[in-house]
Design an enzyme around this catalytic site. Structure first.
Site, short mmCIF file in Angstrom:
data_model
loop_
_atom_site.label_atom_id
_atom_site.label_comp_id
_atom_site.label_asym_id
_atom_site.label_seq_id
_atom_site.Cartn_x
_atom_site.Cartn_y
_atom_site.Cartn_z
CE LYS A 146 -24.44 102.29 141.35
NZ LYS A 146 -25.09 102.88 142.52
CG ASN A 147 -26.47 106.11 140.42
OD1 ASN A 147 -26.45 105.04 141.03
ND2 ASN A 147 -25.48 106.99 140.49
CB CYS A 149 -19.60 103.08 148.23
SG CYS A 149 -19.81 101.95 146.85
NE ARG A 206 -23.17 107.80 149.98
CZ ARG A 206 -23.26 106.94 149.00
NH1 ARG A 206 -22.68 105.79 149.07
NH2 ARG A 206 -23.96 107.24 147.93
CG ASP A 230 -20.68 108.03 141.25
OD1 ASP A 230 -20.22 108.29 142.37
OD2 ASP A 230 -21.87 107.71 141.06
NE ARG A 258 -23.27 98.36 145.85
CZ ARG A 258 -23.04 99.63 146.13
NH1 ARG A 258 -21.96 99.97 146.79
NH2 ARG A 258 -23.88 100.57 145.79
C1 UD1 Z 1 -26.09 109.55 144.43
C2 UD1 Z 1 -25.58 108.40 143.59
C3 UD1 Z 1 -24.07 108.26 143.77
C4 UD1 Z 1 -23.40 109.59 143.44
C5 UD1 Z 1 -24.03 110.72 144.23
C6 UD1 Z 1 -23.49 112.10 143.85
C7 UD1 Z 1 -27.46 106.88 143.51
C8 UD1 Z 1 -28.02 105.55 143.91
N1 UD1 Z 1 -26.24 107.18 143.99
O1 UD1 Z 1 -25.81 109.22 145.78
O2 UD1 Z 1 -23.62 107.25 142.86
O3 UD1 Z 1 -22.03 109.50 143.78
O4 UD1 Z 1 -25.45 110.75 144.04
O5 UD1 Z 1 -23.65 112.32 142.49
O6 UD1 Z 1 -28.05 107.61 142.75
N2 UD1 Z 1 -26.05 114.80 151.97
C9 UD1 Z 1 -26.36 115.24 153.23
N3 UD1 Z 1 -27.59 114.94 153.76
C10 UD1 Z 1 -28.51 114.22 153.05
C11 UD1 Z 1 -28.18 113.76 151.75
C12 UD1 Z 1 -26.95 114.08 151.22
O7 UD1 Z 1 -25.55 115.90 153.89
O8 UD1 Z 1 -29.61 113.96 153.58
C13 UD1 Z 1 -24.73 115.10 151.37
C14 UD1 Z 1 -23.87 113.85 151.17
O9 UD1 Z 1 -23.20 113.49 152.35
C15 UD1 Z 1 -22.94 114.29 150.07
C16 UD1 Z 1 -23.82 115.21 149.22
O10 UD1 Z 1 -24.92 115.60 150.06
O11 UD1 Z 1 -21.88 115.04 150.61
C17 UD1 Z 1 -24.36 114.60 147.97
O12 UD1 Z 1 -24.92 113.34 148.25
P1 UD1 Z 1 -26.17 112.77 147.42
O13 UD1 Z 1 -26.35 113.57 146.17
O14 UD1 Z 1 -27.32 112.63 148.34
O15 UD1 Z 1 -25.66 111.32 147.03
P2 UD1 Z 1 -26.54 110.01 146.96
O16 UD1 Z 1 -27.93 110.32 146.56
O17 UD1 Z 1 -26.29 109.20 148.20
#
Ligand code: UD1
Length: 422
Positions: free
Chosen positions: A22-23, A116, A121, A305, A397
């Site tokens: 998925k990711n 989710c 986020r 995850d 999903r």
């Molecule tokens: C992706 C995955 C999700 C997985 C996560 C962590 C997809 C579609 N989803 O989510 O399944 O659980 O990686 O492995 O690939 N953060 C900030 N600011 C930002 C971006 C992130 O503070 O602009 C923080 C987030 O709140 C979180 C951390 O960074 O605490 C990691 O998040 P991130 O790696 O961005 O997760 P996703 O890309 O949303």
């Protein structure tokens, strides 16, 4: 309203074929926008998030068609610049269309992405990357708009190794003139898979899968045929289902190297595991003992995850263990639901302490997020009696044919339609 009825499962037995990740597929679908000719993606899972990503592509003017596990995308008609709000709200990965649209069209807008409810986020790191490349970014309470006459390669140091921000930075950088260096990039294998697709289309990217990625932008991209990486979280889910219920399962078309931390915890618990280059066989016919405490970390650490399904697989262990979440601040919503089954869990800030209980009893459970929903399913498969799980849409999903795969391995579950109370 659909619900899952789940009875206690006998030991599992059989084979399961793992789908594409998925990711990986979500950022790659966004990346097809950058191509001048059609793309073919093989091993494309048929899950709700992919349905939504294809709907976003269609809303922007792209044509798409699914034939089995392959998806054909023709981006030549892309004329849109903004993701419709209801689709943006359907999943977090809608944010990846910002980077792709910005690189492809110089303009993009999106209402705040959904996904989710596992934490705040924010998308500030994504926007920092776009600004570094020269985009003007405006954010209101509910919309993000980005615009650039011209994107120029830059040095971007992400404040944290965010998966989505790394992918968005890579996507935008392919449309920038000159070289972009992304420091403190996330190292998840799905990022290397996105780079693999972009490289197949003609992009010049090195270092994806490490914390230092270099993108030489400005090369025209042509559509490619690409096979999506196996899903390591789906892999973890079936491994944990077998650990939870006992028995023997063979997982095909997977990659054990991507599942190492989960395999390590399951081996500590008494599961026997053997692997080839694309299969994993797991066998558990004795009692399950508690694994060492688990702490979620960015790749190659224990994946956040996979923690809910491992926790669910440990509910009946002999002994005690603990699970600490370090990535998302609100990931333990499902723990409250697990309490209804008679499990002994105590949340202490970002750590959940578990005292294994030999007998669980059925309950009505409410899934609020994808992986928490999968954990509830694995827990219900261990409980005496018939449990009902609501919120099935969250599980759909991210899992393709989970119900039929578990049924064919001997599990007792079925989706039913429950009328809404008037
Ligand atoms: C992706 C995955 C999700 C997985 C996560 C962590 C997809 C579609 N989803 O989510 O399944 O659980 O990686 O492995 O690939 N953060 C900030 N600011 C930002 C971006 C992130 O503070 O602009 C923080 C987030 O709140 C979180 C951390 O960074 O605490 C990691 O998040 P991130 O790696 O961005 O997760 P996703 O890309 O949303």
């Amino acid at each position: 309203m659909p619900a899952l009825l789940v009875s206690k499962s006998p030991p599992l037995s059989g084979e399961v074929t793992i789908h594409g990740a998925k990711n990986s597929v979500l950022p790659i679908l966004a990346a097809t926008l950058l191509c001048r000719t059609p793309c073919v993606l093989h091993n494309c899972p048929d899950i709700l998030d992919v349905t939504h990503a294809l709907a976003i592509l269609r809303s922007l003017g792209c044509a798409s068609e699914r034939r089995g596990a392959s998806v054909y995308i023709d981006p030549r008609g892309c004329a849109g610049r903004s993701v419709p709000p209801e689709l943006a709200a359907s999943m977090r990965a809608s944010s990846l269309f910002l980077g792709a649209l910005l690189a492809g069209c110089g303009e993009a807008s999106l209402s705040l992405p959904g996904g989710c409810p596992i934490g705040a986020r924010p998308v500030d790191y994504h926007l920092l990357a776009f600004r570094a490349l020269g985009a003007e970014v405006a954010q209101t309470d509910d919309t993000i708009s980005c615009r650039a006459q011209k994107l120029t390669g830059a040095n971007i140091t992400l404040p944290g190794p965010s998966v989505g921000a790394t992918e968005n930075a890579m996507l935008a950088a392919t449309g920038a003139d000159g070289v972009t260096v992304i420091e403190n990039a996330a190292c998840e294998p799905e990022i290397a898979d996105l780079a693999g697709f972009l490289i197949a289309c003609g992009a010049k990217i090195t270092g994806a899968g490490t914390s230092h990625i270099s993108v030489e932008g400005g090369h025209p991209l042509t559509g490619a045929t690409y096979t999506i990486l196996p899903d390591r979280i789906e892999t973890a889910t079936f491994l944990c289902a077998c650990a939870a219920c006992g028995g023997e399962l063979t997982l095909r078309r997977t990659d054990a190297r991507l599942a190492e931390p989960v395999l390590g915890s399951l081996a500590e618990s008494g599961c026997r595991i053997s692997c080839t280059h694309d299969t994993i066989q797991i066998c558990r016919n004795g009692p399950l003992t508690a694994c060492r405490p688990v702490v979620s970390r960015p790749y190659p650490g224990f994946p956040t995850d996979a923690m809910p399904v491992l926790l669910a697989a440990q509910l009946r262990v002999q002994g005690q263990t603990a699970f600490t979440e370090t990535i998302f601040e609100n990931r333990f919503g499902y723990v409250r639901e697990l309490g209804k089954l008679g499990v002994q869990l105590r949340q202490d800030g970002s750590t959940v302490r578990l005292n294994g209980t030999p007998r669980l009893h059925a309950a009505q459970l409410f899934a609020e997020d994808l992986r928490g929903g999968a954990a509830l399913l694995l827990a219900a498969m261990q409980a005496e009696g018939e449990s009902t799980i609501f919120g099935v849409k969250h599980i759909k999903r991210g899992y393709d044919t989970l119900e039929t795969a578990l049924q064919s391995a001997g599990a007792r579950l079925k989706t039913v339609e429950i009328p809404k109370k008037m």
